[in-house]
Design an enzyme around this catalytic site. Structure first.
Site, PDB file in Angstrom:
ATOM      1  N   ALA A 116       4.564  -5.577  -5.203  1.00  0.00           N
ATOM      2  CA  ALA A 116       3.080  -4.912  -4.867  1.00  0.00           C
ATOM      3  C   ALA A 116       2.915  -4.725  -3.408  1.00  0.00           C
ATOM      4  CB  ALA A 116       2.236  -5.533  -5.573  1.00  0.00           C
ATOM      5  N   SER A 117       4.039  -4.679  -2.398  1.00  0.00           N
ATOM      6  CA  SER A 117       3.761  -4.826  -1.218  1.00  0.00           C
ATOM      7  C   SER A 117       2.844  -5.939  -0.826  1.00  0.00           C
ATOM      8  CB  SER A 117       3.109  -3.465  -0.760  1.00  0.00           C
ATOM      9  OG  SER A 117       3.844  -2.412  -1.063  1.00  0.00           O
ATOM     10  N   ALA A 129      -1.184  -7.061   9.639  1.00  0.00           N
ATOM     11  CA  ALA A 129      -0.270  -6.323   8.913  1.00  0.00           C
ATOM     12  C   ALA A 129      -0.731  -6.076   7.465  1.00  0.00           C
ATOM     13  CB  ALA A 129       0.826  -7.226   8.555  1.00  0.00           C
ATOM     14  N   LYS A 130      -0.450  -4.980   6.962  1.00  0.00           N
ATOM     15  CA  LYS A 130      -0.781  -4.717   5.651  1.00  0.00           C
ATOM     16  C   LYS A 130       0.407  -4.906   4.539  1.00  0.00           C
ATOM     17  CE  LYS A 130      -2.521  -0.696   7.130  1.00  0.00           C
ATOM     18  NZ  LYS A 130      -3.305   0.598   7.244  1.00  0.00           N
ATOM     19  N   GLU A 173       6.336  -0.589  -0.617  1.00  0.00           N
ATOM     20  CA  GLU A 173       6.343   0.701  -1.644  1.00  0.00           C
ATOM     21  C   GLU A 173       5.861   2.043  -1.026  1.00  0.00           C
ATOM     22  OE1 GLU A 173       4.853  -1.318  -5.468  1.00  0.00           O
ATOM     23  OE2 GLU A 173       3.668  -2.000  -3.713  1.00  0.00           O
TER      24      GLU A 173
END
Ligand code: FES
Ligand code: FES
Lengths: 156, 777
Positions: B522-523, B717-718, B722
């Site tokens: 899920a990143s 960061a995000k 994906e």
């Protein structure tokens, strides 16, 4: 059973094995050289690539008897004698050409073979040379970059 | 660099500039071992007294089991046999609905379903023994077409301003309808699944394996074997790729190996062959997504109805959560004044589908993006302008009603790609009049970072750091599967502690030693677990600063470790190592574990399917240029330009590596990858028949990293894992449309499908008109 004697990474090795035992298994199981990987077992992925008398082969397709007396180079034989990475290996690291690393040993040998041939390292030529080696992680660009750079250095 | 002042002669030294690691690209920590062939993957390890395990599988899609017959005339000595009868706990692979058995007992629900297990020291004998197990069955009717399925695993329906939908359709300039179809895709990690279960003297199990989620495996083993936490340990070994494919299925294989190991009293290794892996493990959900859209003459979206149907396969496994992500991403990166999404995942008698990079989003984003191109065609608008007009902006609300507050970059990535791809001139260029036609297409996507909805709130992920004499050790369950987890963790922690990278170790994910940071999916690894680790490292830093103030004097608030030395202003106090050693000797081990919590103001309502579906979204625009050969109907990708907003690239080289790798997987999805089932069985279970892109298929990719920081992510960061999977496929379809005038509403765009679309649709270069949807089938 045959008494298989061959040169692996510059050292003489021998084992008693069935003649049709895969070279891949001989390397991994008889000699403990687990750097060579198995991704498909049928010649499609290149993870098991090694050099056999200088030629790039899929070790999963080579029967032991065919390697009798041959010179084999695996990933374990690519480093410099002092154990530090070769130029090609260093460039793979610097350029981000290895991610999960499972294709890397085979990829390195395909690249090494390309460099050994001394051809001009164009993008297309390198991609052609690596076409038998699948990588699912990198998208290939970083690998191609690293190989071009290594080939240039080798030609210098 | 660390410049330790000589002991006893502490005085003012010039303050070195902190060498921050985040934003740089140091060599990945696991790189050298991988390059020298020293990294040990599961199959490279040997275990004392080890047996090999094999799985007896069903050869029918749906049936009642009458008898599992172990040929009485065969010599079974040296062979361990296991059926569902031998399961000490519950016969279930724990996940969400817990409907999947570890071994089928009464009913077989899909082809290649595990029915019995064998183990033997001799691999040849094992293969022979396999042929002496017969599963006698009474066939049942099999449902293979999801449209005909009556068993719904999950159904979501959500709306935004639904009251205004009828009005939107009534006053629309045009109502545009389209239906889009996607097929099964295989993750094709190059290292096939592999585990080894080692029985322990206390009746417990130690499980080593290639996996993404050690705690999933541990929970599955506990339930199956009726064991407590203390007696089940799971250790991830070096993993040769996952892409979601090693999220849930390793639990199944681990259960099998553990049953055999307990029965045999010896370690049992199960390594799947490529064929077995392709035939029996999870795939990307296939599905059909239908859009009905009300648009104004200028292209403004007025309202939309979206239907999503996913084929979950025989058991629900992860379908509920794949579907929720798919449903939330179905409206795409656009403003919808009114919108309704209806999404179902249903059962068929095919091997269960599951996690694959993107997790439902690539399917629904393909549909909405190609639908945008259909709308642009019908209205005679430039697809870029249509997207510009409708793209979500800061302050807008998504279809779940989420107000987008931070790090909203739809327009930024779109403009970056428009410029770098030469959009205007590229589109204006003649498509060619010979057999080779060129086309340019683009897509705009968003991807929610972290778990969907209340996932993170329920999970309460934990991660921590442990002080070592020379630095610290990262304790997290997040797995390195090639994407660079351990390197970015070390960077984040090193910076928080003012240490060089070499001072940080990362503990191997071992459920008996690390806290449960949740799955590596899920990143979420960087944003959620990385952020938690950064918090833990900061807490450790505060503790050490306080301790340094206590023993060396000074104001703890003003003491900071910079470049490996604790300082108060310009005054060097002591090296990190001195402080650490002294602290450890004085006070004993120091471990700080923190728990993730959402930033304030994130609210999600599971029942209403409303609110902040994700804390933040990553954004990407992708332009693809193709050449289509009208003689062979083959499509070749010439180049890709992509701009991706990841918040902050902790390690730009690894980040670009994720983007390039994901892009090429997505190009495979677009043009060549399709798992074909025949009577419920995977027909192309070999690399000769399931093709993925080679170096020759992969185009040059220009990546533009956009860093629109997310204030609550580590250093901004995000997520990136994906995102790159979402955009390329619709951009390819749009480029094919531009090149040929044919809209192929189905992936992959094979020569057959393109030919059919061209025949039934419009001649090349003519306007699109109505492209019949059934064209591809
Ligand atoms: S393992 Fe030999 S080519 Fe795949
Ligand atoms: S690095 Fe993972 S397959 Fe190439």
């Amino acid at each position: 059973m045959i008494e298989l004697v061959l040169d692996v990474n510059g050292a003489e090795r021998s084992a008693r094995v069935p003649p049709l035992r895969r070279l891949l298994d001989v390397l991994r199981e008889e000699f403990g050289l687990t750097g060579t990987k198995e991704g498909c077992g049928e010649g499609e992925c290149g993870a098991c690539s090694v050099l056999l008398d200088g030629e790039l082969v899929n070790a999963c397709l080579v029967p032991a008897c065919q390697a009798q007396g041959a010179k084999v180079v695996t990933v374990e034989g690519l480093a410099r004698p002092d154990g530090t990475p070769s130029t090609l290996q260093r460039l793979f690291l610097e350029r981000g050409a290895a991610q999960c690393g499972i294709c890397t040993p085979g990829m390195l040998l395909a690249a090494q073979r390309f460099i050994d041939l001394g051809a001009t390292p164009t993008d297309e030529a390198v991609r052609e040379a690596l076409a038998g080696n699948l990588c699912r992680c990198t998208g290939y660009s970083k690998i191609v970059e690293a190989v071009i750079e290594a080939a240039r250095e080798a030609r210098r | 660099m660390v410049i330790p002042a000589p002991p006893g002669k502490m005085g003012p030294v010039p303050l070195p500039a902190p060498e921050l690691l985040v934003g740089q690209s140091p060599p990945r920590l696991d790189g050298l071992d991988k390059l020298l062939g020293r990294a040990r993957y599961l199959d490279d390890l040997t275990f004392e007294g080890q047996l090999w395990g094999r799985t007896v599988r069903s050869t029918v899609a749906h049936a009642r089991i009458v008898l599992i017959d172990f040929d009485p005339s065969y010599d079974w000595s040296g062979v361990t046999r296991v059926t569902a009868r031998d399961i000490p706990g519950e016969n279930v692979v724990q996940l969400i609905d817990d409907d999947q058995p570890c071994l089928a007992w009464d009913v077989i629900r899909h082809f290649d379903e595990p029915v019995a297990l064998l183990a033997c020291a001799d691999r040849e004998k094992l293969e022979e023994a396999l042929r002496h197990v017969r599963v006698e069955v009474e066939p049942l009717p099999a449902v293979l077409d999801p449209a005909a399925s009556t068993q719904v695993f999950k159904h979501y329906r959500y709306e935004r301003e639904a009251g205004r939908l009828a009005e939107a359709f009534a006053r629309a300039h045009r109502v545009v309808e389209g239906s889009y179809r996607v097929r099964h895709q295989e993750q094709l990690y190059l290292e096939p699944n592999a585990v080894c279960a080692v029985p322990r003297a206390d009746g417990g199990i130690l499980l080593h394996g290639s996996m993404q989620c050690p705690f999933y495996v541990q929970r599955a083993l506990k339930r199956l074997l009726a064991l407590d936490d203390e007696r089940v340990a799971v250790v991830q070994t070096v993993t040769g790729g996952g892409f979601g494919g090693k999220e849930e299925y390793p639990s199944m294989i681990a259960c099998h190996a553990a049953l055999l190991a307990r029965a045999a009293g010896r370690p049992v290794k199960i390594v799947y062959g490529r064929g077995e892996d392709l035939a029996s493990t999870t795939k990307r959900h296939p599905g059909v997504v239908s859009h009905r859209t009300a648009v104004a003459a200028d292209g403004t979206l007025l309202g939309g109805e979206i239907d999503v149907l996913f084929d979950g396969g025989a058991y629900s496994t992860l379908s509920p959560v794949v579907l929720s992500r798919g449903a939330i991403h179905a409206p795409g990166a656009y403003r919808w004044p009114a919108c309704r999404v209806d999404a179902r995942a249903v059962a068929t008698n095919t091997p269960p589908n599951g996690a694959f990079r993107g997790f439902g989003a690539p399917q629904t984003l393909f549909a909405v993006e190609l639908h945008m191109d259909r709308i642009a065609r019908e209205l005679g608008l430039d697809p870029l302008d249509l997207r510009r007009r409708n793209a979500l902006r800061p302050g807008d609300r998504t279809a779940t009603g989420q107000e987008l507050r931070e790090s909203v970059s739809a327009l930024e990535v779109l403009e970056a790609v428009a410029e770098r791809s030469g959009w205007a001139s590229g589109r204006a260029q003649p498509k060619g009049d010979g057999p080779k036609r060129r086309g340019l297409g683009l897509s705009l996507v968003l991807h929610g970072a972290g778990f969907t909805g209340s996932g993170e709130v329920k999970l309460k992920a934990r991660a921590g750091v442990e002080l070592t004499p020379t630095g610290c050790r990262v304790l997290a369950a997040s797995t390195e599967i090639g994407q660079g987890t351990i390197t970015i963790f070390a960077q984040l922690v090193a910076d928080a502690l003012g240490l060089p990278l070499g001072a940080i170790e990362v503990a191997a994910p071992d459920t008996s030693r690390v806290p449960d940071s949740g799955p590596t999916v899920a990143s979420r690894t960087c944003m959620v677990v990385g952020g938690t680790l950064e918090g833990a490292a900061r807490a450790l830093h505060r503790r050490l600063a306080a301790y340094a103030a206590e023993v060396y004097g000074g104001d703890a608030e003003r003491i900071a470790c910079v470049g490996g030395t604790f300082r108060e202003g310009a005054r060097a106090i002591a090296t990190f190592e001195e402080v650490a050693r002294r602290q450890l000797a004085d006070r004993g081990p120091l471990v700080i574990v923190e728990q993730y919590s959402h930033p304030p103001g994130i609210e999600w309502d599971d029942d209403e399917f409303r609110g902040d579906a994700y804390p933040v979204y990553a954004w990407a625009a992708t332009a693809v240029e193709v050449e289509v050969d009208l003689d062979s109907y083959e499509t070749r990708v010439l180049r890709v330009v992509t701009a991706q907003d990841v918040g902050k690239a902790i390690h730009p080289l690894l980040c670009v590596g994720q983007i390039e790798g994901g892009t090429v997987q997505a190009l495979g999805y677009a043009l060549m990858e399709e798992v074909v089932h025949r009577d419920g069985r995977v027909a192309n279970d070999r690399l000769q028949s399931y093709l993925i892109p080679t170096a020759l298929d992969a185009p040059p990719i220009e990546t533009i990293l956009v860093e629109n920081r997310y204030p609550h992510g580590p250093r901004g960061a995000k997520g990136v894992g994906e995102l790159p999977m979402d955009g390329p496929a619709p951009a390819v379809a749009a480029a094919v449309l531009d090149a040929t005038g044919a809209l192929v509403p189905e992936l992959p765009i094979t020569p057959d499908r393109l030919r059919a679309a061209l025949k039934l649709g419009a001649a090349p270069t003519a306007s699109l008109g109505e492209t019949p949807l059934g064209a591809a089938e």
